[in-house]
Design a protein around this motif. Structure first.
Motif, PDB file in Angstrom:
ATOM      1  N   PHE A  53       0.816  -1.205   0.000  1.00 57.33           N
ATOM      2  CA  PHE A  53       0.000   0.000   0.000  1.00 57.33           C
ATOM      3  C   PHE A  53       0.854   1.263   0.000  1.00 57.33           C
ATOM      4  CE2 PHE A  53      -2.573  -3.315   1.995  1.00 57.33           C
ATOM      5  CZ  PHE A  53      -3.606  -3.339   1.079  1.00 57.33           C
ATOM      6  N   GLU A  74      -2.789  -6.643  -4.651  1.00 56.52           N
ATOM      7  CA  GLU A  74      -3.575  -7.830  -5.018  1.00 56.52           C
ATOM      8  C   GLU A  74      -2.718  -8.965  -5.546  1.00 56.52           C
ATOM      9  OE1 GLU A  74      -3.938  -4.797  -6.315  1.00 56.52           O
ATOM     10  OE2 GLU A  74      -4.203  -4.811  -8.485  1.00 56.52           O
ATOM     11  N   PHE A  82      -6.837  -4.688   8.994  1.00 60.08           N
ATOM     12  CA  PHE A  82      -6.711  -3.280   9.367  1.00 60.08           C
ATOM     13  C   PHE A  82      -7.300  -3.039  10.742  1.00 60.08           C
ATOM     14  CE2 PHE A  82      -6.584  -3.470   4.800  1.00 60.08           C
ATOM     15  CZ  PHE A  82      -5.636  -2.519   4.444  1.00 60.08           C
ATOM     16  N   TYR A  85     -12.879  -0.941   9.897  1.00 60.96           N
ATOM     17  CA  TYR A  85     -13.457  -0.854   8.548  1.00 60.96           C
ATOM     18  C   TYR A  85     -12.825  -1.863   7.588  1.00 60.96           C
ATOM     19  CZ  TYR A  85     -15.461   3.401  10.355  1.00 60.96           C
ATOM     20  OH  TYR A  85     -16.128   4.305  11.114  1.00 60.96           O
ATOM     21  N   TRP A  88     -17.012  -5.098   4.189  1.00 59.47           N
ATOM     22  CA  TRP A  88     -17.847  -4.342   3.258  1.00 59.47           C
ATOM     23  C   TRP A  88     -19.288  -4.479   3.701  1.00 59.47           C
ATOM     24  CZ3 TRP A  88     -14.587  -8.229   0.733  1.00 59.47           C
ATOM     25  CH2 TRP A  88     -13.292  -7.761   0.562  1.00 59.47           C
ATOM     26  N   HIS A  90     -22.140  -3.821   2.540  1.00 58.98           N
ATOM     27  CA  HIS A  90     -23.236  -4.213   1.657  1.00 58.98           C
ATOM     28  C   HIS A  90     -23.204  -5.706   1.334  1.00 58.98           C
ATOM     29  CE1 HIS A  90     -19.792  -3.442  -0.870  1.00 58.98           C
ATOM     30  NE2 HIS A  90     -20.369  -4.023  -1.887  1.00 58.98           N
ATOM     31  N   PHE A  99     -15.258 -13.269  -1.267  1.00 57.36           N
ATOM     32  CA  PHE A  99     -14.825 -12.351  -2.330  1.00 57.36           C
ATOM     33  C   PHE A  99     -13.462 -12.726  -2.908  1.00 57.36           C
ATOM     34  CE2 PHE A  99     -13.218  -8.035  -3.630  1.00 57.36           C
ATOM     35  CZ  PHE A  99     -14.111  -7.860  -4.674  1.00 57.36           C
ATOM     36  N   ILE A 103     -12.368 -14.655  -6.646  1.00 52.35           N
ATOM     37  CA  ILE A 103     -11.363 -14.102  -7.570  1.00 52.35           C
ATOM     38  C   ILE A 103     -10.342 -15.183  -7.908  1.00 52.35           C
ATOM     39  CG2 ILE A 103      -9.465 -12.430  -7.759  1.00 52.35           C
ATOM     40  CD1 ILE A 103     -11.196 -10.558  -6.012  1.00 52.35           C
ATOM     41  N   LEU A 151      -7.133 -17.001   2.756  1.00 56.61           N
ATOM     42  CA  LEU A 151      -6.288 -16.803   1.580  1.00 56.61           C
ATOM     43  C   LEU A 151      -4.924 -17.470   1.745  1.00 56.61           C
ATOM     44  CD1 LEU A 151      -7.179 -13.067   0.986  1.00 56.61           C
ATOM     45  CD2 LEU A 151      -8.215 -15.070  -0.056  1.00 56.61           C
TER      46      LEU A 151
ATOM     47  N   ALA B 167      -9.603   1.822   4.237  1.00 52.57           N
ATOM     48  CA  ALA B 167      -9.355   0.416   4.602  1.00 52.57           C
ATOM     49  C   ALA B 167     -10.306  -0.520   3.867  1.00 52.57           C
ATOM     50  CB  ALA B 167      -9.496   0.233   6.112  1.00 52.57           C
ATOM     51  N   GLN B 168     -11.520  -0.061   3.594  1.00 51.22           N
ATOM     52  CA  GLN B 168     -12.476  -0.934   2.907  1.00 51.22           C
ATOM     53  C   GLN B 168     -12.053  -1.184   1.464  1.00 51.22           C
ATOM     54  OE1 GLN B 168     -15.843   1.474   4.104  1.00 51.22           O
ATOM     55  NE2 GLN B 168     -16.618  -0.168   5.395  1.00 51.22           N
ATOM     56  N   GLU B 170      -8.854  -0.816   0.465  1.00 52.33           N
ATOM     57  CA  GLU B 170      -7.560  -1.501   0.545  1.00 52.33           C
ATOM     58  C   GLU B 170      -7.734  -2.978   0.863  1.00 52.33           C
ATOM     59  OE1 GLU B 170      -5.412   0.928   3.292  1.00 52.33           O
ATOM     60  OE2 GLU B 170      -4.636   2.247   1.726  1.00 52.33           O
ATOM     61  N   SER B 171      -8.708  -3.306   1.722  1.00 53.47           N
ATOM     62  CA  SER B 171      -8.979  -4.722   2.010  1.00 53.47           C
ATOM     63  C   SER B 171      -9.288  -5.478   0.736  1.00 53.47           C
ATOM     64  CB  SER B 171     -10.187  -4.868   2.935  1.00 53.47           C
ATOM     65  OG  SER B 171      -9.957  -4.273   4.154  1.00 53.47           O
ATOM     66  N   ALA B 172     -10.069  -4.836  -0.134  1.00 56.59           N
ATOM     67  CA  ALA B 172     -10.467  -5.510  -1.376  1.00 56.59           C
ATOM     68  C   ALA B 172      -9.252  -5.722  -2.279  1.00 56.59           C
ATOM     69  CB  ALA B 172     -11.545  -4.703  -2.081  1.00 56.59           C
ATOM     70  N   ARG B 173      -8.381  -4.704  -2.326  1.00 57.62           N
ATOM     71  CA  ARG B 173      -7.130  -4.879  -3.077  1.00 57.62           C
ATOM     72  C   ARG B 173      -6.352  -6.043  -2.480  1.00 57.62           C
ATOM     73  NH1 ARG B 173      -5.030  -0.487  -6.007  1.00 57.62           N
ATOM     74  NH2 ARG B 173      -3.438  -1.924  -6.717  1.00 57.62           N
ATOM     75  N   ASP B 174      -6.322  -6.049  -1.150  1.00 61.45           N
ATOM     76  CA  ASP B 174      -5.531  -7.023  -0.419  1.00 61.45           C
ATOM     77  C   ASP B 174      -5.954  -8.461  -0.709  1.00 61.45           C
ATOM     78  OD1 ASP B 174      -3.462  -7.132   1.732  1.00 61.45           O
ATOM     79  OD2 ASP B 174      -5.011  -8.335   2.684  1.00 61.45           O
ATOM     80  N   VAL B 175      -7.266  -8.697  -0.845  1.00 61.69           N
ATOM     81  CA  VAL B 175      -7.704 -10.073  -1.083  1.00 61.69           C
ATOM     82  C   VAL B 175      -7.603 -10.460  -2.552  1.00 61.69           C
ATOM     83  CG1 VAL B 175      -9.245 -10.089   0.902  1.00 61.69           C
ATOM     84  CG2 VAL B 175     -10.167  -9.588  -1.359  1.00 61.69           C
ATOM     85  N   GLY B 176      -7.170  -9.531  -3.404  1.00 58.41           N
ATOM     86  CA  GLY B 176      -6.863  -9.941  -4.772  1.00 58.41           C
ATOM     87  C   GLY B 176      -7.595  -9.214  -5.882  1.00 58.41           C
ATOM     88  N   ALA B 177      -8.356  -8.173  -5.555  1.00 56.10           N
ATOM     89  CA  ALA B 177      -9.093  -7.470  -6.604  1.00 56.10           C
ATOM     90  C   ALA B 177      -8.260  -6.316  -7.149  1.00 56.10           C
ATOM     91  CB  ALA B 177     -10.413  -6.948  -6.056  1.00 56.10           C
ATOM     92  N   GLY B 178      -8.234  -6.178  -8.467  1.00 53.36           N
ATOM     93  CA  GLY B 178      -7.558  -5.044  -9.087  1.00 53.36           C
ATOM     94  C   GLY B 178      -8.359  -3.777  -8.875  1.00 53.36           C
ATOM     95  N   PRO B 179      -7.759  -2.613  -9.184  1.00 58.92           N
ATOM     96  CA  PRO B 179      -8.434  -1.333  -8.926  1.00 58.92           C
ATOM     97  C   PRO B 179      -9.825  -1.242  -9.566  1.00 58.92           C
ATOM     98  CG  PRO B 179      -6.191  -0.983  -9.688  1.00 58.92           C
ATOM     99  CD  PRO B 179      -6.439  -2.447  -9.781  1.00 58.92           C
ATOM    100  N   LEU B 181     -11.935  -3.710 -10.406  1.00 62.19           N
ATOM    101  CA  LEU B 181     -12.868  -4.604  -9.726  1.00 62.19           C
ATOM    102  C   LEU B 181     -13.283  -4.034  -8.372  1.00 62.19           C
ATOM    103  CD1 LEU B 181     -14.208  -7.352 -10.261  1.00 62.19           C
ATOM    104  CD2 LEU B 181     -12.388  -8.414  -8.942  1.00 62.19           C
ATOM    105  N   ARG B 185     -17.108  -3.518  -7.527  1.00 62.22           N
ATOM    106  CA  ARG B 185     -17.740  -4.415  -6.564  1.00 62.22           C
ATOM    107  C   ARG B 185     -17.827  -3.842  -5.155  1.00 62.22           C
ATOM    108  NH1 ARG B 185     -17.722  -9.719  -7.352  1.00 62.22           N
ATOM    109  NH2 ARG B 185     -19.062  -9.656  -5.534  1.00 62.22           N
ATOM    110  N   ILE B 186     -16.950  -2.912  -4.819  1.00 58.84           N
ATOM    111  CA  ILE B 186     -16.929  -2.396  -3.450  1.00 58.84           C
ATOM    112  C   ILE B 186     -17.359  -0.927  -3.417  1.00 58.84           C
ATOM    113  CG2 ILE B 186     -15.503  -2.028  -1.385  1.00 58.84           C
ATOM    114  CD1 ILE B 186     -15.838  -5.001  -2.150  1.00 58.84           C
TER     115      ILE B 186
END
Lengths: 342, 274
Positions: A53, A74, A82, A85, A88, A90, A99, A103, A151, B167-168, B170-179, B181, B185-186
């Motif tokens: 990051f 990714e 973290f 937050y 997600w 929703h 999720f 992927i 993961l 963080a929300q 970044e978490s998604a990036r962290d689990v493997g989603a590209g910018p 996605l 999705r988020i």
């Protein structure tokens, strides 16, 4: 044990002047390392650099021998929990957990199986259909940990994950994390500013200050042998007095072996449990007993030592029964730590 | 009866009276409109019409320009909504995420179009449109509508994006989603309530816009509110009532549909100064 994560001469400067300079650190496979320090010491900078990051200005980060610096978060074999937050709102707990697996093109039955197992592991069985808003803060952090565990990262990064929770829950979560770590053999890097947390869960602690590493050692070593004045001040309770070093370390009438060959004025650190209290005729520095606080199974006494200021010591509760505030005493030290001045 | 009032308490009764007044004030005109629209024959002193009928509805729908104007209005509103989503959502995301110099100033500049008397603004825009050949064109009408809605379409989604924590994403990036996605999705689903509210606002605002359209769109682009003026002056009030209902219906339907997404705080957070 093989080296899982290697940080080499990591540098990062922010416009504000904060950052890290020249951080090098090797973390073994299956180790839980804590980066500990006051806010602004650079611990989060190191963690975010590992996670991808943050782009460091210089240096390298290797995971299982391969540099990860060119990869976005990714693509890195790391996973981060973290401070807050993480989830997600929703999506249901199930979708939050699934999720990353979707992927990775995992099959649906396999995802379902893995999620039900991991929820069992973090003690939230059957919570798949809940939304994050329906969970407590502690449960949300458990889900976040579960998501990372699913993961199977090469390194799990935790950025003060329990600091928003109340003290009792924080304690429980630490124990659980330690259990999970022991079971899974995951390599973890844990960032915290809470020294008690660091002392209780770590294999090794990295104490950081102003962008530099002050000491890397096991919790016991950090506590018993703080290498720098900063570590001595930061970890645990400590008394500080001034002394002089020649062939021996001298404080008032007391002298101790000068093992590190200091000379001139020195700062001397004494743990409260190393303070020995004698009556007025005994050997040691004379002082006046100011206060006795009985704290359950032990008592904290404070003694005014004239020029040396006030010293706090821990005494067995039995030992303070005959003592009165205001009476004359002498103080001796079982062990001292010595640091050069300046 | 007395026992009842005593049990309820004076405060509740006052609250009820206020609510009743409120309802009468808001729904009274609408009710009157409904009655008028379905009236066959109605002589003044009577409370209700003598005859109910749909004749004004058939009359209104037989007017060719009315049917055309309705189609045109919805077409323009759809184009305006679509275009402003495409333009404003990325802008809103930038305002929310990127710290650039004068971002506050730019965000506030959207308020400018609402700071002047509309007619003055439109006249000066019309001068510009003449030079650019945009008078009496669809593009011109769409542009003048968009001037009005840029503020909603930027401010409300900006607030929605700001409420999403780093963080929300970044978490998604962290689990493997590209910018991309992560955004799809988020970020976008989380900001959707705000975007939806802003879109509904935009659609309704465009449907209702008269002044600018009158200046720029005449004579070829007569939307419903424009036709409304001539109907009110040329035909009996009954036809006007029918037409008003047609104009009001989309508002009511859209707001009801959006009710589950629209909470007052989504709106309010769009207008907070941060």
């Amino acid at each position: 044990m093989s080296i899982q994560l290697s940080i080499r001469q990591l540098k990062k400067r922010y416009k504000t002047g904060d950052g890290v300079s020249d951080i090098s650190l090797d973390i073994r496979k299956g180790e839980l390392i804590t980066l500990l320090g006051p806010s602004g010491c650079g611990k989060t900078t190191v963690l975010r650099s590992i996670g991808g990051f943050l782009d460091p200005d210089a240096g390298d980060i290797l995971i299982e021998g391969k540099s990860v610096l060119g990869s976005p978060p990714e693509k890195r074999p790391t996973s981060m929990v973290f401070q807050s937050y993480n989830l997600w709102p929703h999506m249901t707990v199930y979708d939050n957990l699934a999720f990353g697996l979707k992927i990775r093109k995992m099959s649906k039955p396999a995802i379902k199986q893995a999620i039900s197992e991991v929820l069992e592991l973090v003690r939230l069985p059957g919570m798949e259909k809940k939304y994050p808003g329906q969970l407590s803060g502690g449960q949300q952090q458990r889900v976040a940990v579960a998501r990372s565990l699913l993961l199977k990262p090469a390194v799990l990064l935790l950025d003060e994950p329990f600091s928003a929770l109340d003290a009792k829950l924080r304690h429980e979560m630490r124990e659980e994390l330690r259990e999970i770590q022991a079971d899974s053999g995951l390599t973890m890097v844990f960032v915290t500013h809470d020294q008690e947390e660091a002392l209780s869960i770590s294999d090794r602690i990295v104490v950081m200050n102003k962008g530099n590493i002050e000491q890397i050692a096991s919790p016991q070593d950090i506590y018993d042998h703080p290498e720098t004045l900063f570590v001595a001040q930061f970890i645990g309770k400590m008394n500080f007095v001034k002394g002089v070093a020649d062939d021996r370390i001298r404080i008032g009438g007391l002298s101790f072996p000068n093992a590190q060959a200091h000379s001139g004025p020195v700062s001397i650190a004494i743990r409260p449990e190393d303070v020995i209290l004698n009556d007025a005729e005994g050997q040691g520095i004379p002082g006046i007993l100011k206060q006795i606080m009985v704290l359950g199974h032990y008592a904290e006494v404070s003694v005014e030592l004239g020029d040396h200021g006030t010293i706090r010591g821990f005494q067995p509760r039995e030992a303070v029964k005959s003592l009165q505030p205001g009476q004359k005493v002498t103080v001796h030290f079982a062990k001292v730590l010595t640091y050069s001045e300046g | 009866m007395r026992w009842y009032f005593r049990a309820v308490g004076a405060k509740r009764i006052i609250a009820f009276i206020v609510l009743a007044l409120f309802v009468i004030f808001f729904l009274g005109p609408l009710l009157n409109l409904l009655i008028l629209a379905f009236t066959g024959r109605w002589n003044y002193p009577d409370v209700l019409p003598h005859e109910w009928s749909l004749k004004w509805w058939t009359f209104v729908f037989q007017q060719e320009d009315i049917a055309n104007s309705m189609g045109l209005s919805f077409l323009i509103a759809a184009i305006v909504t679509g275009l402003s989503i495409v333009l404003c959502i990325p802008a809103a995301y930038a305002f929310a995420r990127i710290r650039f110099p004068l971002s506050r100033f730019f965000l506030f500049s959207f308020l400018l179009t609402h700071a002047f008397p509309k007619m003055g603004l439109y006249v000066s825009i019309a001068v510009l449109f003449y030079k650019l050949g945009l008078m009496n064109t669809l593009a011109g009408v769409v542009l003048i509508h968009m001037i009005n809605v840029l503020m909603y379409m930027t401010w409300i989604p900006t607030a929605s994006f700001r409420n999403i924590h780093a963080a929300q994403e970044e978490s998604a990036r962290d689990v493997g989603a590209g910018p991309f996605l992560v955004f799809r999705r988020i970020t976008l689903p989380m900001a959707m309530p705000g975007i939806l509210v802003a879109s509904i606002f935009t659609f309704l605002n465009s449907l209702d816009e008269a002044q600018g359209t009158f200046l720029v769109g005449i004579p070829n682009y007569k939307t419903m509110p424009i036709v409304m003026y001539s109907i009110i002056s040329d035909y009996p009030a009954y036809a006007g009532a029918v037409f008003s209902i047609i104009l009001t219906a989309p508002t009511v339907i859209l707001l009801l549909a959006a009710q589950r997404f629209v909470s007052a705080d989504v709106m309010a957070s769009g207008f907070q100064v941060k």
